[in-house]
Scaffold this active site. Sequence first.
Site, PDB file in Angstrom:
ATOM      1  N   CYS A   1       0.818  -1.228   0.000  1.00  0.00           N
ATOM      2  CA  CYS A   1       0.000   0.000   0.000  1.00  0.00           C
ATOM      3  C   CYS A   1       0.844   1.268   0.000  1.00  0.00           C
ATOM      4  O   CYS A   1       0.318   2.349  -0.225  1.00  0.00           O
ATOM      5  CB  CYS A   1      -0.961   0.015   1.175  1.00  0.00           C
ATOM      6  SG  CYS A   1      -0.137   0.084   2.762  1.00  0.00           S
TER       7      CYS A   1
ATOM      8  N   CYS B   1      -2.591  -2.361   8.944  1.00  0.00           N
ATOM      9  CA  CYS B   1      -2.015  -1.051   9.277  1.00  0.00           C
ATOM     10  C   CYS B   1      -1.370  -1.050  10.657  1.00  0.00           C
ATOM     11  O   CYS B   1      -0.445  -0.267  10.910  1.00  0.00           O
ATOM     12  CB  CYS B   1      -3.075   0.044   9.207  1.00  0.00           C
ATOM     13  SG  CYS B   1      -3.942   0.114   7.626  1.00  0.00           S
TER      14      CYS B   1
HETATM   15 FE1  FES Z   1      -1.609  -0.100   4.312  1.00  0.00          FE
HETATM   16 FE2  FES Z   1      -2.845   1.564   5.998  1.00  0.00          FE
HETATM   17  S1  FES Z   1      -3.536   0.913   4.004  1.00  0.00           S
HETATM   18  S2  FES Z   1      -0.897   0.618   6.220  1.00  0.00           S
END
Ligand code: FES
Length: 130
Positions: A34, A103
């Site tokens: 991400c 996350c």
């Molecule tokens: Fe990957 Fe938040 S979307 S750490």
Amino acid sequence: MKYTDKVMEHFLNPQNAYSMDNYDGKGYYGSVECGDYIEVYIKVKDNVLTEVSYMVYGCTASVATSSMMSTLAKGKTIEQALKITEDDVENALDGLPEEKRHCSNLGVGALKNAIKNYQGIEVSYEESIF
Ligand code: FES
């Protein structure tokens, strides 16, 4: 996807979010998937984390989990801080949406790397990404 009140509280008012110049240890952690990224700084006195701060680039949950990690780690001994898990962070935030659970890796991973850096242990690139 719905965030808990606790997540929103920490996202809108992140705790300990600042860069530190005179740190005793510094660690990085980032997601190759991400792109979210964090740097954690620690100050240590008598084996206690007297200061824990961070700079994070990422989503709502990454800001909130980084903030929560810092409040959980501050004031802890090195040994106690190393025992903080992603689940501890998530539970302290009253949960995360399923797709945002990863996350919580950010802050915990960078905290561990900052402690290693303080201890003089080299951290490899592989240990800084997930
Ligand atoms: Fe990957 Fe938040 S979307 S750490």
